[in-house]
Design an enzyme around this catalytic site. Sequence first.
Site, PDB file in Angstrom:
ATOM      1  N   HIS A   3      -8.454  -7.208   6.500  1.00  0.00           N
ATOM      2  CA  HIS A   3      -8.334  -6.293   7.629  1.00  0.00           C
ATOM      3  C   HIS A   3      -8.577  -7.027   8.931  1.00  0.00           C
ATOM      4  O   HIS A   3      -9.650  -7.563   9.151  1.00  0.00           O
ATOM      5  CB  HIS A   3      -9.263  -5.078   7.541  1.00  0.00           C
ATOM      6  CG  HIS A   3      -8.493  -3.809   7.753  1.00  0.00           C
ATOM      7  ND1 HIS A   3      -8.034  -3.436   8.976  1.00  0.00           N
ATOM      8  CD2 HIS A   3      -8.029  -2.897   6.869  1.00  0.00           C
ATOM      9  CE1 HIS A   3      -7.339  -2.319   8.837  1.00  0.00           C
ATOM     10  NE2 HIS A   3      -7.310  -1.972   7.570  1.00  0.00           N
ATOM     11  N   GLU A  57      -2.575  -1.733  -3.328  1.00  0.00           N
ATOM     12  CA  GLU A  57      -3.799  -1.092  -2.853  1.00  0.00           C
ATOM     13  C   GLU A  57      -3.534   0.382  -2.578  1.00  0.00           C
ATOM     14  O   GLU A  57      -2.411   0.782  -2.262  1.00  0.00           O
ATOM     15  CB  GLU A  57      -4.341  -1.805  -1.606  1.00  0.00           C
ATOM     16  CG  GLU A  57      -3.350  -1.867  -0.472  1.00  0.00           C
ATOM     17  CD  GLU A  57      -3.863  -2.621   0.745  1.00  0.00           C
ATOM     18  OE1 GLU A  57      -4.575  -3.617   0.597  1.00  0.00           O
ATOM     19  OE2 GLU A  57      -3.519  -2.187   1.855  1.00  0.00           O
ATOM     20  N   HIS A  65       0.870  -1.186   0.000  1.00  0.00           N
ATOM     21  CA  HIS A  65       0.000   0.000   0.000  1.00  0.00           C
ATOM     22  C   HIS A  65       0.904   1.233   0.000  1.00  0.00           C
ATOM     23  O   HIS A  65       1.229   1.771   1.065  1.00  0.00           O
ATOM     24  CB  HIS A  65      -0.893  -0.024   1.248  1.00  0.00           C
ATOM     25  CG  HIS A  65      -1.965   1.015   1.253  1.00  0.00           C
ATOM     26  ND1 HIS A  65      -3.176   0.837   1.872  1.00  0.00           N
ATOM     27  CD2 HIS A  65      -2.018   2.253   0.721  1.00  0.00           C
ATOM     28  CE1 HIS A  65      -3.923   1.915   1.722  1.00  0.00           C
ATOM     29  NE2 HIS A  65      -3.232   2.795   1.024  1.00  0.00           N
TER      30      HIS A  65
HETATM   31  N1  PXP Z   1      -6.947  -4.744   2.925  1.00  0.00           N
HETATM   32  C1  PXP Z   1      -6.809  -3.400   2.866  1.00  0.00           C
HETATM   33  C2  PXP Z   1      -7.592  -2.647   1.848  1.00  0.00           C
HETATM   34  C3  PXP Z   1      -5.942  -2.733   3.734  1.00  0.00           C
HETATM   35  O1  PXP Z   1      -5.805  -1.399   3.679  1.00  0.00           O
HETATM   36  C4  PXP Z   1      -5.194  -3.489   4.675  1.00  0.00           C
HETATM   37  C5  PXP Z   1      -4.221  -2.793   5.589  1.00  0.00           C
HETATM   38  O2  PXP Z   1      -3.166  -2.269   4.838  1.00  0.00           O
HETATM   39  C6  PXP Z   1      -5.370  -4.883   4.682  1.00  0.00           C
HETATM   40  C7  PXP Z   1      -6.255  -5.477   3.817  1.00  0.00           C
HETATM   41  C8  PXP Z   1      -4.622  -5.763   5.650  1.00  0.00           C
HETATM   42  O3  PXP Z   1      -5.052  -5.503   6.955  1.00  0.00           O
HETATM   43  P1  PXP Z   1      -4.247  -6.066   8.190  1.00  0.00           P
HETATM   44  O4  PXP Z   1      -2.909  -5.377   8.169  1.00  0.00           O
HETATM   45  O5  PXP Z   1      -5.080  -5.697   9.380  1.00  0.00           O
HETATM   46  O6  PXP Z   1      -4.103  -7.553   7.991  1.00  0.00           O
END
Ligand code: PXP
Length: 239
Positions: free
Chosen positions: A191, A71, A44
């Site tokens: 997430h 992302e 990201h």
């Molecule tokens: N999906 C998206 C769109 C995210 O922004 C994030 C965090 O960067 C994740 C998944 C992954 O989340 P986590 O770090 O809590 O596993």
Amino acid sequence: MTTSLSVNINKIATLRNARGENNPDLLKVALDCERFGADGITVHPRPDERHIKRNDVFQLRPALKSEFNIEGYPSPEFMDLVLKVKPAQVTLVPDAPDALTSSAGWNVADNFDFLTSIVNALHEAGIRSSIFVSTDIDNIMLAAKTGTDRVELYTKPYADAFFANPEKAVAPFVEASRAAHKAGLGVNAGHDLSLQNLRYFAQSVPFLNEVSIGHALICDALYMGLAETIRSYKDCLAK
Ligand code: PXP
């Protein structure tokens, strides 16, 4: 159907940036994640480059053998980057540049024309698109109308409610995934997924193409090591 594990390596870049040199080596960690069984790598890149830097994205692209997922908020700078790099997938998130982490999905109705034009631009470059959304079914139906290939379900509400009542926590995700699949969409999720809540999620939610996991997985790797950690997450996804 097997669910792919995409490992989000933002936290590795955060650790590296803390000292301004190249330890840990982000590229090596990404390749090791692949070697240990990850099906994809997610990054990201944020405008302030506080973890993933623009240059990391260019270095990762030719080196990765698994699916590369980038992302971010589709600003002109972000679109310039992904259209140059051409990853397998771009996940569109609505968060502000200074957000700590993504904390909500898109309101598709309010951004319909914008998202449609971004999805078109990605498709013209041969990139699969995914739109980050909550489990609201009307919103997912509108997302389908943008022409996107997939949606990514925002799973923090599941993770927060899991310990009190797993069945109740997962129910909206089961329904959302069914509806998305019926509308012709692929389904990703991410997430706050963890070794505690992932197996139940993957066993309950049908049509799950991919989970994208960063924070908990990297925390687990401190204790278990990266190889054992990735094996354990993959095991949660085994049907
Ligand atoms: N999906 C998206 C769109 C995210 O922004 C994030 C965090 O960067 C994740 C998944 C992954 O989340 P986590 O770090 O809590 O596993």
